[in-house]
Design a protein around this motif. Structure first.
Motif, PDB file in Angstrom:
ATOM      1  N   ARG A   6      89.894 -43.503  65.545  1.00 23.50           N
ATOM      2  CA  ARG A   6      88.671 -44.140  65.060  1.00 23.50           C
ATOM      3  C   ARG A   6      88.857 -44.676  63.644  1.00 23.50           C
ATOM      4  O   ARG A   6      88.550 -45.833  63.352  1.00 23.50           O
ATOM      5  CB  ARG A   6      87.520 -43.140  65.090  1.00 23.50           C
ATOM      6  CG  ARG A   6      86.215 -43.707  64.583  1.00 23.50           C
ATOM      7  CD  ARG A   6      85.093 -42.717  64.680  1.00 23.50           C
ATOM      8  NE  ARG A   6      83.809 -43.391  64.602  1.00 23.50           N
ATOM      9  CZ  ARG A   6      82.632 -42.799  64.782  1.00 23.50           C
ATOM     10  NH1 ARG A   6      82.605 -41.503  65.060  1.00 23.50           N
ATOM     11  NH2 ARG A   6      81.520 -43.484  64.709  1.00 23.50           N
ATOM     12  N   SER A  65      87.833 -48.715  69.518  1.00 20.16           N
ATOM     13  CA  SER A  65      86.608 -49.412  69.122  1.00 20.16           C
ATOM     14  C   SER A  65      85.454 -48.420  68.985  1.00 20.16           C
ATOM     15  O   SER A  65      85.517 -47.290  69.480  1.00 20.16           O
ATOM     16  CB  SER A  65      86.254 -50.478  70.154  1.00 20.16           C
ATOM     17  OG  SER A  65      85.899 -49.858  71.395  1.00 20.16           O
ATOM     18  N   ASP A  66      84.405 -48.852  68.313  1.00 14.01           N
ATOM     19  CA  ASP A  66      83.216 -48.002  68.182  1.00 14.01           C
ATOM     20  C   ASP A  66      82.656 -47.645  69.553  1.00 14.01           C
ATOM     21  O   ASP A  66      82.192 -46.519  69.775  1.00 14.01           O
ATOM     22  CB  ASP A  66      82.145 -48.715  67.345  1.00 14.01           C
ATOM     23  CG  ASP A  66      82.534 -48.838  65.885  1.00 14.01           C
ATOM     24  OD1 ASP A  66      83.431 -48.090  65.444  1.00 14.01           O
ATOM     25  OD2 ASP A  66      81.950 -49.686  65.184  1.00 14.01           O
ATOM     26  N   GLU A  67      82.711 -48.602  70.480  1.00 11.30           N
ATOM     27  CA  GLU A  67      82.199 -48.348  71.830  1.00 11.30           C
ATOM     28  C   GLU A  67      83.037 -47.285  72.532  1.00 11.30           C
ATOM     29  O   GLU A  67      82.494 -46.398  73.197  1.00 11.30           O
ATOM     30  CB  GLU A  67      82.221 -49.645  72.637  1.00 11.30           C
ATOM     31  CG  GLU A  67      81.693 -49.485  74.059  1.00 11.30           C
ATOM     32  CD  GLU A  67      81.776 -50.784  74.850  1.00 11.30           C
ATOM     33  OE1 GLU A  67      81.415 -50.757  76.044  1.00 11.30           O
ATOM     34  OE2 GLU A  67      82.221 -51.798  74.281  1.00 11.30           O
ATOM     35  N   GLN A  68      84.360 -47.347  72.381  1.00 12.28           N
ATOM     36  CA  GLN A  68      85.235 -46.343  73.000  1.00 12.28           C
ATOM     37  C   GLN A  68      84.998 -44.962  72.416  1.00 12.28           C
ATOM     38  O   GLN A  68      84.972 -43.966  73.146  1.00 12.28           O
ATOM     39  CB  GLN A  68      86.698 -46.750  72.803  1.00 12.28           C
ATOM     40  CG  GLN A  68      87.143 -47.926  73.649  1.00 12.28           C
ATOM     41  CD  GLN A  68      88.567 -48.342  73.330  1.00 12.28           C
ATOM     42  OE1 GLN A  68      88.955 -48.429  72.167  1.00 12.28           O
ATOM     43  NE2 GLN A  68      89.351 -48.603  74.366  1.00 12.28           N
ATOM     44  N   VAL A  69      84.827 -44.879  71.111  1.00  9.04           N
ATOM     45  CA  VAL A  69      84.581 -43.596  70.465  1.00  9.04           C
ATOM     46  C   VAL A  69      83.245 -43.018  70.908  1.00  9.04           C
ATOM     47  O   VAL A  69      83.139 -41.824  71.224  1.00  9.04           O
ATOM     48  CB  VAL A  69      84.626 -43.739  68.931  1.00  9.04           C
ATOM     49  CG1 VAL A  69      84.206 -42.433  68.255  1.00  9.04           C
ATOM     50  CG2 VAL A  69      86.016 -44.145  68.469  1.00  9.04           C
ATOM     51  N   GLU A  70      82.220 -43.860  70.951  1.00  8.80           N
ATOM     52  CA  GLU A  70      80.893 -43.383  71.364  1.00  8.80           C
ATOM     53  C   GLU A  70      80.921 -42.877  72.798  1.00  8.80           C
ATOM     54  O   GLU A  70      80.351 -41.820  73.111  1.00  8.80           O
ATOM     55  CB  GLU A  70      79.879 -44.526  71.232  1.00  8.80           C
ATOM     56  CG  GLU A  70      78.463 -44.099  71.570  1.00  8.80           C
ATOM     57  CD  GLU A  70      77.456 -45.232  71.379  1.00  8.80           C
ATOM     58  OE1 GLU A  70      76.295 -45.059  71.802  1.00  8.80           O
ATOM     59  OE2 GLU A  70      77.837 -46.277  70.807  1.00  8.80           O
ATOM     60  N   ASP A 128      86.158 -41.689  55.122  1.00  6.95           N
ATOM     61  CA  ASP A 128      86.078 -42.169  56.495  1.00  6.95           C
ATOM     62  C   ASP A 128      86.378 -41.033  57.466  1.00  6.95           C
ATOM     63  O   ASP A 128      85.722 -40.892  58.502  1.00  6.95           O
ATOM     64  CB  ASP A 128      87.066 -43.312  56.718  1.00  6.95           C
ATOM     65  CG  ASP A 128      86.624 -44.600  56.043  1.00  6.95           C
ATOM     66  OD1 ASP A 128      85.431 -44.710  55.710  1.00  6.95           O
ATOM     67  OD2 ASP A 128      87.482 -45.489  55.853  1.00  6.95           O
ATOM     68  N   ARG A 152      83.342 -38.690  57.577  1.00  2.05           N
ATOM     69  CA  ARG A 152      82.277 -39.190  58.454  1.00  2.05           C
ATOM     70  C   ARG A 152      82.653 -39.008  59.924  1.00  2.05           C
ATOM     71  O   ARG A 152      81.806 -38.614  60.743  1.00  2.05           O
ATOM     72  CB  ARG A 152      82.017 -40.669  58.155  1.00  2.05           C
ATOM     73  CG  ARG A 152      81.455 -40.938  56.757  1.00  2.05           C
ATOM     74  CD  ARG A 152      81.114 -42.411  56.583  1.00  2.05           C
ATOM     75  NE  ARG A 152      80.724 -42.684  55.203  1.00  2.05           N
ATOM     76  CZ  ARG A 152      81.561 -43.137  54.263  1.00  2.05           C
ATOM     77  NH1 ARG A 152      82.832 -43.379  54.582  1.00  2.05           N
ATOM     78  NH2 ARG A 152      81.138 -43.351  53.039  1.00  2.05           N
ATOM     79  N   ALA A 153      83.904 -39.292  60.257  1.00  2.00           N
ATOM     80  CA  ALA A 153      84.346 -39.130  61.646  1.00  2.00           C
ATOM     81  C   ALA A 153      84.263 -37.669  62.070  1.00  2.00           C
ATOM     82  O   ALA A 153      83.825 -37.350  63.180  1.00  2.00           O
ATOM     83  CB  ALA A 153      85.779 -39.651  61.789  1.00  2.00           C
ATOM     84  N   GLU A 187      80.528 -36.633  62.650  1.00  2.00           N
ATOM     85  CA  GLU A 187      79.971 -37.133  63.909  1.00  2.00           C
ATOM     86  C   GLU A 187      80.597 -36.428  65.109  1.00  2.00           C
ATOM     87  O   GLU A 187      79.932 -36.177  66.113  1.00  2.00           O
ATOM     88  CB  GLU A 187      80.173 -38.645  63.998  1.00  2.00           C
ATOM     89  CG  GLU A 187      79.320 -39.425  62.995  1.00  2.00           C
ATOM     90  CD  GLU A 187      79.346 -40.921  63.258  1.00  2.00           C
ATOM     91  OE1 GLU A 187      79.478 -41.314  64.441  1.00  2.00           O
ATOM     92  OE2 GLU A 187      79.238 -41.682  62.285  1.00  2.00           O
TER      93      GLU A 187
END
Length: 297
Positions: free
Chosen positions: A140, A146-151, A213, A216-217, A220
């Motif tokens: 990430r 991508s943000d979508e893959q991580v989510e 960074d 934050r990762a 979450e």
């Protein structure tokens, strides 16, 4: 507790890493800066290694399945902790998994698919030196996902871990947290120490500047995956020795193993030489050069 070894009984400060001072001096087994001495560490580790052997025998005899995942910042001490955990047990029972960069084929698979084949079978303890949580961390932060893959990963993984646990696997997840200052010292040591230079990768250098960074990762990731059935356990690892001991003790407390009964073992008598004679053969014996430098110039 092994015979002839005294157990250090030290009261710990519940907030900081420093031991409680007595008359202004650190308690036995600790240095003035609060870090553990080598002698105290090795004495404590000796006893824990004996318990890990009991755990190994229990796993083999009962067919238990144990999976331990280690995550954390670069330089947090994952490798040293895994080494301390495994150095006195069988690598055929305690298997360490550290996967390389995924191949093009693996990149096209469902993300968790790459890790499933390495989960433990009966009688095994599998230790992941970084795990499927790469997607929520380094991938990430460094832009490999991508943000979508991580989510999607964060939404999916709690259910996957529930299925892993429901299959009978004991799953433990550890995050090693190191301070900014200590991480800097350790990465500098990798640059300056010829024994450690292999530990420093280009990725470490790139990620070093992205401390927040990663914070934050991590935050979450915890929020999404710190579940009641598969919680995260955090170990502060500025003092590597104490962190290793605390993690091993925690593992032993969270696996319901029992010391197996052992039969008394006696070495059998050796056979008599009979007609055997030592051969008249010129062996190529390695020279004793302990006091000679391995390289000159």
């Amino acid at each position: 507790m092994a015979k002839g070894r005294k157990q250090n009984k030290v009261r710990q400060d519940g907030v900081s890493n420093a031991p409680v001072l007595l008359d202004g001096k650190p308690t036995s087994g600790f240095k003035a800066d609060g870090r553990m001495t080598r002698k105290a560490y090795e004495a404590a580790l000796f006893d824990l290694h004996a318990e890990l052997v009991k755990l190994q025998m229990w796993v083999q005899q009962t067919g238990a399945k144990v999976c331990i995942a280690f995550e954390g910042r670069d330089g947090a001490g994952k490798g040293g902790t895994i080494k301390a955990l495994t150095e006195r047990v069988s690598p055929r029972v305690f298997r360490v998994v550290a996967l390389p960069t995924p191949t093009e084929r693996e990149k096209s698979q469902m993300y968790i698919q790459r890790y499933i084949p390495y989960l433990p079978a009966a009688g095994e303890v599998v230790i992941f030196d970084r795990s499927w949580y790469n997607r929520a961390g380094v991938e990430r932060v460094m832009g490999f996902a991508s943000d979508e893959q991580v989510e999607r990963f964060l939404q999916m993984i709690p259910a996957v871990e529930k299925a892993i646990i429901d299959s009978g696997i004991i799953l433990l997840k550890y995050w090693l947290e190191v301070s900014m200052e200590e991480q800097t010292q350790r990465l500098k040591a990798r640059i300056e120490d010829g024994r450690k230079v292999w530990k420093l990768s280009p990725m470490d250098l790139k990620s070093y500047s992205r401390w927040y960074d990663y914070s934050r990762a991590r935050d979450e990731m915890f929020k999404a995956t710190d579940t009641s059935w598969s919680p995260w356990y955090v170990a502060h690892s500025d003092d590597k020795k104490r962190a290793r001991l605390n993690i091993i003790r925690h593992i032993l407390r969270h696996i319901p193993y029992e010391a197996p009964k052992r039969q008394q073992i006696e070495l059998p008598k050796r056979q008599k030489p009979g007609d055997y004679r030592e051969p008249n053969y010129l062996w190529k014996v390695i020279a004793d050069t302990v006091d000679t430098p391995p390289r000159v110039g």
